[in-house]
Design an enzyme around this catalytic site. Structure first.
Site, PDB file in Angstrom:
ATOM      1  N   ASP A 109       0.805  -1.223   0.000  1.00 35.63           N
ATOM      2  CA  ASP A 109       0.000   0.000   0.000  1.00 35.63           C
ATOM      3  C   ASP A 109       0.838   1.274   0.000  1.00 35.63           C
ATOM      4  OD1 ASP A 109       0.922  -0.464   2.529  1.00 35.63           O
ATOM      5  OD2 ASP A 109      -1.042  -0.571   3.488  1.00 35.63           O
ATOM      6  N   LYS A 160       7.178   6.292  18.666  1.00 36.51           N
ATOM      7  CA  LYS A 160       6.439   7.491  19.080  1.00 36.51           C
ATOM      8  C   LYS A 160       7.210   8.299  20.126  1.00 36.51           C
ATOM      9  CE  LYS A 160       1.955   5.497  17.929  1.00 36.51           C
ATOM     10  NZ  LYS A 160       0.609   5.105  18.376  1.00 36.51           N
ATOM     11  N   ASP A 216       1.550   6.178   2.563  1.00 42.14           N
ATOM     12  CA  ASP A 216       1.009   4.874   2.928  1.00 42.14           C
ATOM     13  C   ASP A 216      -0.509   4.984   2.775  1.00 42.14           C
ATOM     14  OD1 ASP A 216       0.029   2.616   4.130  1.00 42.14           O
ATOM     15  OD2 ASP A 216       0.899   2.981   6.095  1.00 42.14           O
TER      16      ASP A 216
END
Length: 364
Positions: A109, A160, A216
């Site tokens: 993707d 993160k 993406d």
């Protein structure tokens, strides 16, 4: 060279488009999403592509085999009986990948400029086991960040981060030597969380910084943003207009980056663009306004309708004076009656919509 494409599962985030076909077959800029990748791979000499598949494998095989034959690429289908994560499929396809050449691994993707030639040169230059393509993002705290030295050698992966450690993330494009196969067991395994940290610790993993755009294509909003990035990239790198042909009425106005399939028709006094893709055999009737949207194959948009920030699936019929906006997504074979308003509506395939949808809703 060979390549393995991680086709993945049900594509739930891109529903309803993926309820009738696997995600790699969804038309992106008038080609199946995966075909963009296969054409780029074939252009750098890849002659064998292994597809790690699970969902709608027969449908994928039927369509992609035709394209592979045209490109001169051999397709091998590696069917997962159970989900194997992002690394397990490499172990399952080991017999197809074991040779002396490095091979590509791609998430299915990802849309970008696919600088595979430069990636191969970089991989051969550093001579280690693996290369990860990385891309710059504006908000790295939302992602897993790749930390690497100036020469590309990867030191760490930080998930993160709350404090700034870098702004490059994994772009889902890799080159590996066959030695990586010895690291991967035939069971559900994460290449990002289990295999890459091992390789980085032993100094065997390098980062290649992608130039240009990257997306993406996970959710419909990502699809639309990726389409905009793709169209603007093509517009700046290709000579001539994207929207040409005798089927565009002389009174129609084309604004910005617009891609119209030669078999589509655009009626009088339409205003199309910016950032619009109109697919094969689509009929746009008179006075229609479309912006930031894609209309997939064999659909019709009726007179004086307005379509903004939306995706219309295959074989849909949009009536006259319809207004669609704010990431509306129609599955295949949806009928929207005249004068209906749709706002952030997600409509499953084969539905007929005759009443307004004024706020975010899923029409089942």
């Amino acid at each position: 060279m060979k390549a393995l494409i991680l086709v993945g599962g049900y594509g739930t985030r891109l529903r309803p488009l993926t309820l009738t076909q696997p995600k790699p077959l969804v038309e992106f800029a008038n080609k199946p999403m995966m075909l963009h990748q296969m054409e780029a791979l074939a252009a750098v000499g890849v002659d064998t592509v292994v597809l790690a598949v699970s969902y709608r494998a027969e449908q994928l095989e039927a369509e992609m085999t035709v394209h592979a034959d045209r490109l001169g690429v051999k397709l091998i289908f590696s069917l997962e009986e159970e989900p194997l994560g992002t690394a397990g499929p490499l172990a399952l396809a080991r017999k197809h990948l074991e040779d002396d050449d490095p091979f590509f691994v791609l998430n299915s993707d990802v849309i970008c400029d696919f600088p595979f030639k430069q990636m191969v040169e970089f991989h051969k230059q550093h001579g280690k086991e693996g290369t990860i393509a990385v891309t710059k993002v504006e908000e790295p705290s939302k992602y897993g960040v790749v930390v690497f030295k100036e020469d590309g050698k990867i030191d760490d992966f930080v998930e993160k981060p709350q404090e700034y450690v870098g702004n490059k993330i994994n772009a889902g494009l890799y080159i590996f030597n066959s030695a990586i196969l010895d690291r991967i067991p035939l069971k559900p395994t994460s290449i990002e969380k289990e295999i890459f940290p091992q390789m980085a610790t032993s100094g065997n993993l390098y980062a290649y910084v992608l130039p240009g755009f990257w997306m993406d294509v996970g959710q419909p909003k990502d699809f639309l943003k990726g389409m905009s990035l793709f169209l603007n990239h093509v517009q700046t790198t290709r000579t001539g207009a994207l929207a040409t042909g005798s089927n565009i009425h002389g009174t129609a106005t084309i604004r910005g980056s617009v891609l119209v399939d030669p078999s589509a028709t655009v009626g009088e006094n339409c205003v199309i663009g910016p950032d619009v893709v109109i697919g094969p055999r689509v009929q746009i009737e008179g006075g229609v306004r479309i912006q930031h949207s894609t209309i997939l194959s064999d659909s019709t948009v009726g007179n004086y309708s307005w379509v903004s920030g939306s995706i219309i699936g295959r074989e849909c019929h949009i009536g006259s004076w319809v207004r669609m906006e704010n990431v509306c997504v129609l599955g295949d074979d949806v009928v929207v009656k005249d004068e209906v308003y749709l706002n952030e509506a997600s409509v499953l395939p084969h539905k007929v919509i005759a009443v307004n949808v004024p706020s975010k809703d899923i029409i089942m």
